[in-house]
Design an enzyme around this catalytic site. Structure first.
Site, PDB file in Angstrom:
ATOM      1  N   GLU A  87      -2.653  -9.141   2.513  1.00 54.23           N
ATOM      2  CA  GLU A  87      -3.122  -9.725   3.777  1.00 54.23           C
ATOM      3  C   GLU A  87      -4.626  -9.592   3.956  1.00 54.23           C
ATOM      4  O   GLU A  87      -5.205 -10.237   4.850  1.00 54.23           O
ATOM      5  CB  GLU A  87      -2.375  -9.085   4.953  1.00 54.23           C
ATOM      6  CG  GLU A  87      -2.849  -7.703   5.366  1.00 54.23           C
ATOM      7  CD  GLU A  87      -2.318  -6.556   4.537  1.00 54.23           C
ATOM      8  OE1 GLU A  87      -2.546  -5.392   4.917  1.00 54.23           O
ATOM      9  OE2 GLU A  87      -1.686  -6.815   3.487  1.00 54.23           O
ATOM     10  N   CYS A 109       0.843  -1.196   0.000  1.00 52.11           N
ATOM     11  CA  CYS A 109       0.000   0.000   0.000  1.00 52.11           C
ATOM     12  C   CYS A 109       0.882   1.252   0.000  1.00 52.11           C
ATOM     13  O   CYS A 109       1.622   1.495  -0.949  1.00 52.11           O
ATOM     14  CB  CYS A 109      -0.988  -0.038   1.158  1.00 52.11           C
ATOM     15  SG  CYS A 109      -2.342   1.160   0.972  1.00 52.11           S
ATOM     16  N   HIS A 116      -3.728  -4.739  -0.621  1.00 51.87           N
ATOM     17  CA  HIS A 116      -3.336  -5.403   0.621  1.00 51.87           C
ATOM     18  C   HIS A 116      -3.426  -6.916   0.435  1.00 51.87           C
ATOM     19  O   HIS A 116      -4.519  -7.477   0.504  1.00 51.87           O
ATOM     20  CB  HIS A 116      -4.255  -4.978   1.770  1.00 51.87           C
ATOM     21  CG  HIS A 116      -4.064  -3.566   2.211  1.00 51.87           C
ATOM     22  ND1 HIS A 116      -3.195  -3.221   3.226  1.00 51.87           N
ATOM     23  CD2 HIS A 116      -4.608  -2.406   1.773  1.00 51.87           C
ATOM     24  CE1 HIS A 116      -3.225  -1.911   3.398  1.00 51.87           C
ATOM     25  NE2 HIS A 116      -4.077  -1.395   2.529  1.00 51.87           N
TER      26      HIS A 116
END
Length: 201
Positions: free
Chosen positions: A183, A78, A181
């Site tokens: 994750e 990011c 992202h």
């Protein structure tokens, strides 16, 4: 061991949660020695570019990151991806790490909602070790108002948000950046983190 850089402005909680879930050995650190000894480095980030660069400068880690980027895998996530570029004009001109040629500017479209928030499909332009064993279509989760502007040779994948938004970039060597992202991008995003661990071995 993966070093997750803690400079006081990163999305550490979500990244570390994912690494713990995957049983990937990692350490959250601002210690130059631990970064030097790690097998790979993650540079997370949420917030404004100049504040993040100032925080990173205050840790004394800018040169450490640049040196480690020459010899081991580095993943910016990011804002961490945006900081890999040469400069940004967010809140005024600010220099970045300069690891990938290019600049960061506000998403230029007036036809879409800013910030760009949500799931978008990636269009893959070139092979990348981070994308091994990941089937298409590939959707990832974005939250950002600024984007990178760089050469096509540095773009692994992009998404269409009323224009071409670089989503996964590389310097052609050890440095990678994800505007999205991983994750927070489901199983396929987690597979990218597994692939990153494999790159470190």
């Amino acid at each position: 061991m993966i070093a997750v850089i803690d400079y006081g402005a990163g999305n550490l909680f979500s990244v570390c949660n994912a690494l713990e879930y995957l049983n990937i050995a990692h350490v959250v650190t601002k210690d130059a020695r631990e970064i030097d000894e790690a097998d790979a480095v993650i540079l997370p980030g949420v917030g404004a570019f100049p504040a993040a660069m100032e925080s990173l400068k205050a840790t004394g880690l800018i040169d450490v990151i640049r040196e480690n980027a020459k010899k081991k895998p580095l993943l910016g996530i990011c804002l961490g991806m945006q900081m890999l570029f040469e400069r940004s004009d967010e809140m005024g001109a600010c220099e970045g790490l300069g690891l990938i040629p290019g600049e960061v500017h506000r998403i230029p479209s007036e036809k879409v909602i800013i910030p760009h928030m949500g799931w978008n499909e990636l269009v893959i332009q070139q092979e990348c070790p981070l994308l091994k064993e990941i089937e298409i279509p590939l959707y990832t989760y974005f939250v950002h108002s600024y984007q990178a502007f760089c050469d096509d040779r540095n773009i692994v994948a992009y998404c269409d948000y009323d224009g071409k938004v670089p989503a996964l970039v590389t310097d052609g060597g050890f440095v990678f950046g994800a505007q999205y992202h991983p994750e927070k991008s489901g199983e396929k995003g987690l597979q990218m983190l597994r692939n990153f661990e494999r790159m470190a071995k």
